[in-house]
Scaffold this active site. Sequence first.
Site, PDB file in Angstrom:
ATOM      1  N   ALA A 172      -5.262  -2.767   1.246  1.00 49.74           N
ATOM      2  CA  ALA A 172      -6.220  -2.780   1.412  1.00 49.74           C
ATOM      3  C   ALA A 172      -7.021  -1.706  -0.251  1.00 49.74           C
ATOM      4  CB  ALA A 172      -6.620  -2.115   2.816  1.00 49.74           C
ATOM      5  N   GLY A 199       0.840  -1.196   0.037  1.00 57.47           N
ATOM      6  CA  GLY A 199      -0.090  -0.012   0.018  1.00 57.47           C
ATOM      7  C   GLY A 199       1.176   0.836   0.148  1.00 57.47           C
ATOM      8  N   SER A 207      -8.295  -0.986  12.218  1.00 57.23           N
ATOM      9  CA  SER A 207      -9.115   0.244  11.582  1.00 57.23           C
ATOM     10  C   SER A 207     -10.362   0.270  12.805  1.00 57.23           C
ATOM     11  CB  SER A 207      -9.843  -0.210  10.580  1.00 57.23           C
ATOM     12  OG  SER A 207     -10.911   0.784  10.054  1.00 57.23           O
ATOM     13  N   ASP A 247      -1.393   6.890   3.901  1.00 58.68           N
ATOM     14  CA  ASP A 247      -0.549   6.594   4.856  1.00 58.68           C
ATOM     15  C   ASP A 247       0.881   5.984   4.187  1.00 58.68           C
ATOM     16  OD1 ASP A 247      -2.476   6.849   6.185  1.00 58.68           O
ATOM     17  OD2 ASP A 247      -2.478   5.008   6.827  1.00 58.68           O
ATOM     18  N   GLU A 283     -12.683   1.062  12.405  1.00 54.82           N
ATOM     19  CA  GLU A 283     -14.969   0.419  12.283  1.00 54.82           C
ATOM     20  C   GLU A 283     -14.696  -1.111  12.328  1.00 54.82           C
ATOM     21  OE1 GLU A 283     -16.912   0.799   8.976  1.00 54.82           O
ATOM     22  OE2 GLU A 283     -15.667   3.089  10.067  1.00 54.82           O
ATOM     23  N   TYR A 302     -15.263  -5.138   4.652  1.00 59.94           N
ATOM     24  CA  TYR A 302     -14.373  -4.080   5.096  1.00 59.94           C
ATOM     25  C   TYR A 302     -13.734  -4.562   6.750  1.00 59.94           C
ATOM     26  CZ  TYR A 302     -11.583  -0.437   6.216  1.00 59.94           C
ATOM     27  OH  TYR A 302     -10.276   0.040   6.100  1.00 59.94           O
TER      28      TYR A 302
HETATM   29  P1  NAP Z   1      -5.526   4.006   0.804  1.00 57.13           P
HETATM   30  O1  NAP Z   1      -5.280   5.714   0.384  1.00 57.13           O
HETATM   31  O2  NAP Z   1      -6.393   3.515   0.127  1.00 57.13           O
HETATM   32  O3  NAP Z   1      -4.525   2.857  -0.452  1.00 57.13           O
HETATM   33  C1  NAP Z   1      -4.566   1.580   0.144  1.00 57.13           C
HETATM   34  C2  NAP Z   1      -3.175   1.230  -0.640  1.00 57.13           C
HETATM   35  O4  NAP Z   1      -3.710  -0.723  -0.815  1.00 57.13           O
HETATM   36  C3  NAP Z   1      -2.887   1.707  -2.212  1.00 57.13           C
HETATM   37  O5  NAP Z   1      -1.399   2.138  -1.909  1.00 57.13           O
HETATM   38  C4  NAP Z   1      -3.548   0.721  -2.788  1.00 57.13           C
HETATM   39  O6  NAP Z   1      -2.146   0.876  -4.216  1.00 57.13           O
HETATM   40  C5  NAP Z   1      -2.888  -0.922  -2.527  1.00 57.13           C
HETATM   41  N1  NAP Z   1      -3.520  -1.989  -2.477  1.00 57.13           N
HETATM   42  C6  NAP Z   1      -5.008  -1.772  -2.404  1.00 57.13           C
HETATM   43  N2  NAP Z   1      -5.490  -3.255  -3.010  1.00 57.13           N
HETATM   44  C7  NAP Z   1      -4.671  -3.916  -2.991  1.00 57.13           C
HETATM   45  C8  NAP Z   1      -3.782  -5.604  -3.472  1.00 57.13           C
HETATM   46  N3  NAP Z   1      -4.852  -6.108  -3.957  1.00 57.13           N
HETATM   47  N4  NAP Z   1      -2.184  -6.049  -3.427  1.00 57.13           N
HETATM   48  C9  NAP Z   1      -2.074  -4.774  -3.129  1.00 57.13           C
HETATM   49  N5  NAP Z   1      -2.367  -2.998  -2.719  1.00 57.13           N
HETATM   50  C10 NAP Z   1      -3.969  -2.902  -2.658  1.00 57.13           C
HETATM   51  O7  NAP Z   1      -5.747   3.218   2.420  1.00 57.13           O
HETATM   52  P2  NAP Z   1      -4.711   4.488   3.396  1.00 57.13           P
HETATM   53  O8  NAP Z   1      -6.157   5.639   3.836  1.00 57.13           O
HETATM   54  O9  NAP Z   1      -3.806   4.932   3.517  1.00 57.13           O
HETATM   55  O10 NAP Z   1      -4.791   3.505   5.038  1.00 57.13           O
HETATM   56  C11 NAP Z   1      -4.052   2.605   4.509  1.00 57.13           C
HETATM   57  C12 NAP Z   1      -4.327   1.134   5.510  1.00 57.13           C
HETATM   58  O11 NAP Z   1      -4.388   1.184   6.677  1.00 57.13           O
HETATM   59  C13 NAP Z   1      -5.433   0.880   4.508  1.00 57.13           C
HETATM   60  O12 NAP Z   1      -5.055  -0.638   5.219  1.00 57.13           O
HETATM   61  C14 NAP Z   1      -6.561   0.912   5.360  1.00 57.13           C
HETATM   62  O13 NAP Z   1      -7.386   0.047   5.196  1.00 57.13           O
HETATM   63  C15 NAP Z   1      -6.045   0.958   6.050  1.00 57.13           C
HETATM   64  N6  NAP Z   1      -7.247   2.729   7.564  1.00 57.13           N
HETATM   65  C16 NAP Z   1      -7.280   3.981   7.195  1.00 57.13           C
HETATM   66  C17 NAP Z   1      -7.657   4.520   8.065  1.00 57.13           C
HETATM   67  C18 NAP Z   1      -7.692   6.187   7.821  1.00 57.13           C
HETATM   68  O14 NAP Z   1      -8.265   6.540   8.140  1.00 57.13           O
HETATM   69  N7  NAP Z   1      -7.350   6.460   6.832  1.00 57.13           N
HETATM   70  C19 NAP Z   1      -8.298   4.464   9.330  1.00 57.13           C
HETATM   71  C20 NAP Z   1      -7.454   2.732   9.924  1.00 57.13           C
HETATM   72  C21 NAP Z   1      -7.237   1.699   8.906  1.00 57.13           C
HETATM   73  P3  NAP Z   1      -3.033   1.689  -5.951  1.00 57.13           P
HETATM   74  O15 NAP Z   1      -2.879   2.851  -5.089  1.00 57.13           O
HETATM   75  O16 NAP Z   1      -2.761   0.949  -7.008  1.00 57.13           O
HETATM   76  O17 NAP Z   1      -4.797   1.637  -5.223  1.00 57.13           O
HETATM   77  O1  G4F Z   2     -15.094   9.132   4.889  1.00 54.02           O
HETATM   78  P1  G4F Z   2     -15.296   8.257   5.050  1.00 54.02           P
HETATM   79  O2  G4F Z   2     -15.783   7.488   3.951  1.00 54.02           O
HETATM   80  O3  G4F Z   2     -15.118   6.849   5.812  1.00 54.02           O
HETATM   81  P2  G4F Z   2     -14.876   5.788   6.846  1.00 54.02           P
HETATM   82  O4  G4F Z   2     -15.833   5.169   6.146  1.00 54.02           O
HETATM   83  O5  G4F Z   2     -15.490   6.242   8.596  1.00 54.02           O
HETATM   84  O6  G4F Z   2     -13.438   4.609   6.614  1.00 54.02           O
HETATM   85  C1  G4F Z   2     -12.701   5.300   6.917  1.00 54.02           C
HETATM   86  O7  G4F Z   2     -11.626   5.318   8.360  1.00 54.02           O
HETATM   87  C2  G4F Z   2     -11.611   4.202   8.450  1.00 54.02           C
HETATM   88  C3  G4F Z   2     -11.528   4.059   9.976  1.00 54.02           C
HETATM   89  O8  G4F Z   2     -12.552   4.597  11.207  1.00 54.02           O
HETATM   90  C4  G4F Z   2     -11.139   3.561   7.684  1.00 54.02           C
HETATM   91  F1  G4F Z   2     -10.371   2.296   8.434  1.00 54.02           F
HETATM   92  C5  G4F Z   2     -11.557   2.624   6.307  1.00 54.02           C
HETATM   93  O9  G4F Z   2     -10.396   2.412   6.042  1.00 54.02           O
HETATM   94  C6  G4F Z   2     -11.958   4.981   5.558  1.00 54.02           C
HETATM   95  O10 G4F Z   2      -9.802   4.685   5.792  1.00 54.02           O
HETATM   96  O11 G4F Z   2     -17.328   8.020   5.691  1.00 54.02           O
HETATM   97  C7  G4F Z   2     -17.191   8.708   6.671  1.00 54.02           C
HETATM   98  C8  G4F Z   2     -18.585   8.656   7.441  1.00 54.02           C
HETATM   99  C9  G4F Z   2     -19.564   7.600   7.024  1.00 54.02           C
HETATM  100  O12 G4F Z   2     -20.235   8.146   8.595  1.00 54.02           O
HETATM  101  C10 G4F Z   2     -20.491   8.438   5.575  1.00 54.02           C
HETATM  102  O13 G4F Z   2     -21.438   7.484   5.921  1.00 54.02           O
HETATM  103  O14 G4F Z   2     -19.187  10.057   6.311  1.00 54.02           O
HETATM  104  C11 G4F Z   2     -20.629   9.532   5.550  1.00 54.02           C
HETATM  105  N1  G4F Z   2     -20.697   9.769   4.202  1.00 54.02           N
HETATM  106  C12 G4F Z   2     -21.494  11.272   3.653  1.00 54.02           C
HETATM  107  N2  G4F Z   2     -21.575  11.236   3.144  1.00 54.02           N
HETATM  108  C13 G4F Z   2     -19.848   9.689   3.788  1.00 54.02           C
HETATM  109  C14 G4F Z   2     -20.140  10.475   2.548  1.00 54.02           C
HETATM  110  N3  G4F Z   2     -18.806   8.836   3.162  1.00 54.02           N
HETATM  111  C15 G4F Z   2     -18.220   9.274   1.691  1.00 54.02           C
HETATM  112  N4  G4F Z   2     -16.981   8.943   1.890  1.00 54.02           N
HETATM  113  N5  G4F Z   2     -19.111   9.818   0.702  1.00 54.02           N
HETATM  114  C16 G4F Z   2     -20.063  10.895   1.154  1.00 54.02           C
HETATM  115  O15 G4F Z   2     -20.334  11.512   0.777  1.00 54.02           O
END
Ligand code: NAP
Ligand code: G4F
Length: 361
Positions: free
Chosen positions: A90, A11, A137, A16, A139, A161
């Site tokens: 992911a 990723g 996460s 991240d 989540e 997820y």
């Molecule tokens: P992101 O911006 O969506 O990045 C996801 C990364 O995973 C990208 O590099 C993507 O590649 C790669 N990927 C997707 N499918 C894959 C596969 N099949 N094999 C290998 N790589 C793959 O996510 P992020 O926000 O940086 O989050 C990083 C990690 O933390 C994820 O696991 C996410 O679920 C977890 N997480 C995120 C948050 C948050 O708030 N950001 C919170 C909790 C946990 P491409 O660029 O090619 O799509």
């Molecule tokens: O920004 P979101 O899509 O993030 P969500 O679902 O909280 O998930 C993110 O955070 C997780 C950690 O808790 C990660 F594990 C996960 O990979 C991801 O990074 O949505 C946040 C909230 C939700 O309640 C959604 O229903 O915003 C609400 N929302 C309202 N309108 C929307 C929208 N979300 C999105 N994406 N788009 C909308 O138009």
Amino acid sequence: MTQRQCALITGITGQDGSYLSEFLLEKGYEVHGIIRRTSTFNTDRIDHIYEDPHKEDARLFLHYGDLTDGTTLRRILEEVQPTEIYNLGAQSHVRVSFDAPEYTVDAVGMGTLRLLEAIRDYQRRTGAQVRFYQAGSSEMFGLVQEVPQRESTPFYPRSPYACAKVYAHWQTVNYRESYGMFACNGILFNHESPRRGETFVTRKITRAIARIVAGQQKKLYMGNLDSKRDWGYAKDYVRAMWMMLQHSEPDDYVVATGETHSIREFLDLAFSYVNLDWQNYVEFDERYLRPAEVDLLIGDPAKAKQKLGWEPSVTFEQLVQLMVEADLKALGLIPLSNGSIVANASLEHATIRQGVGSISL
Ligand code: NAP
Ligand code: G4F
């Protein structure tokens, strides 16, 4: 002799992965990232740190692979011989996981298992120790069983997820306990930045604000505005990942700010920054609702603070401001201290990724 510091990141092209790579390179690590083969470039978040691997002092290397392809993961592991692995790859969009549950679970759940098995075999064969970080996460808390959520709060996942992340979490614990692996779960609450994917709610809002100010967009279509999230700054959160792997014992940690805000509050603050009222722009579209919602997330980061010395450095207000400013700047717009915004044609456009598609989840 100093120990070789070599990190492998799945990723690496994500939000991240890009910040973590910068952080590790600054610390002197050799960094290897797994990227997916795509028909268009997908490395825009890391292009600024990429160097020709033929250069003698190159320290960032990219390898084609996929979490759904165990053979390639094993091959890369053997070749790189990392001392630390960060599993950040992911399909990370919760709403999309309802549309593509099988693929999401394969990449998120089975992908983690594939990596853990590859590490187990590699360690057994070579006697080397690899430290493993699993991107868990908030989540996973889903229908929350306790407020605030901490490491001991029971999980209640509410999406494909989140179910897959719970599976990956327990496999990580299982490999730690069964095989003595140095494996840590970070239970990270939402973290955002100007590099956040354009379809997550915070970035969708800040990007739309810039486009509205620039006259490129009239309305912003959204789903549930009542849910609450504990939002932090991504750069702070990748530091926590690294800190977990530097501790003497592997463990699991909640990483959060301890504050929660609704989507409405985010809208209020973000639009007020450009002196606009979001109610004049935001329209409801049921397309953005999820079959099951996570209504409230608020984490207790006490353990990370006490055991790792980790604390967030950016407040909610600062986060919203820096994201709005970055999106304005990317369109060549500069906010002034008196609240007005000026266009600056001399500014380098698209300093952050903008995304050109109209697909918006
Ligand atoms: P992101 O911006 O969506 O990045 C996801 C990364 O995973 C990208 O590099 C993507 O590649 C790669 N990927 C997707 N499918 C894959 C596969 N099949 N094999 C290998 N790589 C793959 O996510 P992020 O926000 O940086 O989050 C990083 C990690 O933390 C994820 O696991 C996410 O679920 C977890 N997480 C995120 C948050 C948050 O708030 N950001 C919170 C909790 C946990 P491409 O660029 O090619 O799509
Ligand atoms: O920004 P979101 O899509 O993030 P969500 O679902 O909280 O998930 C993110 O955070 C997780 C950690 O808790 C990660 F594990 C996960 O990979 C991801 O990074 O949505 C946040 C909230 C939700 O309640 C959604 O229903 O915003 C609400 N929302 C309202 N309108 C929307 C929208 N979300 C999105 N994406 N788009 C909308 O138009």
